[in-house]
Scaffold this motif. Sequence first.
Motif, PDB file in Angstrom:
ATOM      1  N   ASN A 134       0.813  -1.212   0.000  1.00 58.97           N
ATOM      2  CA  ASN A 134       0.000   0.000   0.000  1.00 58.97           C
ATOM      3  C   ASN A 134       0.851   1.270   0.000  1.00 58.97           C
ATOM      4  N   GLY A 135       2.087   1.199   0.439  1.00 58.51           N
ATOM      5  CA  GLY A 135       2.970   2.356   0.414  1.00 58.51           C
ATOM      6  C   GLY A 135       3.689   2.463  -0.919  1.00 58.51           C
ATOM      7  N   ASN A 136       4.271   3.635  -1.198  1.00 50.97           N
ATOM      8  CA  ASN A 136       4.985   3.872  -2.459  1.00 50.97           C
ATOM      9  C   ASN A 136       6.401   3.313  -2.342  1.00 50.97           C
ATOM     10  N   GLY A 137       6.487   1.990  -2.341  1.00 48.24           N
ATOM     11  CA  GLY A 137       7.768   1.308  -2.240  1.00 48.24           C
ATOM     12  C   GLY A 137       7.742   0.023  -3.053  1.00 48.24           C
ATOM     13  N   THR A 138       8.882  -0.627  -3.162  1.00 46.46           N
ATOM     14  CA  THR A 138       8.990  -1.870  -3.922  1.00 46.46           C
ATOM     15  C   THR A 138       8.248  -2.988  -3.190  1.00 46.46           C
TER      16      THR A 138
END
Length: 245
Positions: free
Chosen positions: A107-111
């Motif tokens: 859900n976060g802007n990460g890989t």
Amino acid sequence: RLIQDGDGDVAVFDTNGNATSINISSDATTSHTVYINSPGNTTGHVINVNTANALTTGSIARFTSNSSDTSTRELVEIVNDHASATGTTVLKIQQDSTNEGIRLDQNGNGTAMFIDSEATTASVLRIDTPQSTTGHAMEIDAASSLTTGSILRLQSDSDSGADRKLVQIINDHASAAGAEPLYIKQDSTGRSIHVVANNSVTDTPTVEIEQDGAGDATLNFIVPAANWCMGIDNSASDRFKIAYN
């Protein structure tokens, strides 16, 4: 302190009511809440949750953290620490039903998945003998949020001069006459294929078509009302021909 020198259970909790069997309230900070020190198990399991067949919407294990601390940490860590333990699989998941074997919800802007591999001659990611027939062995579906990004990017910065193919697509069976190793469909007005060479080479083609068998090396140009072909005719003294079909 409980000590058992025989083969029986050290402690048995028989909870007949709808309540927690073991509830641990710990104020420890640098010590462990539950610690199993140097178990002597060989063929047995250190922790075994067996026959959880009454489950409906519950789960066998759940780990939750809501800490806002930004320190680097792993919420769950599984380590096979000895290089000689070559028969050890660090994590095995078996799914005998039709739902996903693993689901990652990032859900976060990460890989969502990051693989750090030190392997040299072994594959970093391998799908072994998939049984797909009308399904896809690998599928990236509905990447419809793209703006300047791409569905797939493959990049190498190796300075090795050894011969290699950065991408290989191989149809390995001669009887698979209906298989196309690569199919590209463009429904918009941009290029279907764009090949860019940035070098000073004058004796190497940018695109090469090679025929290793007895057939022809050809290119087809097709519109609804016409079909033009050009290439080397292997059966006509290797002449280069342009023909209308």
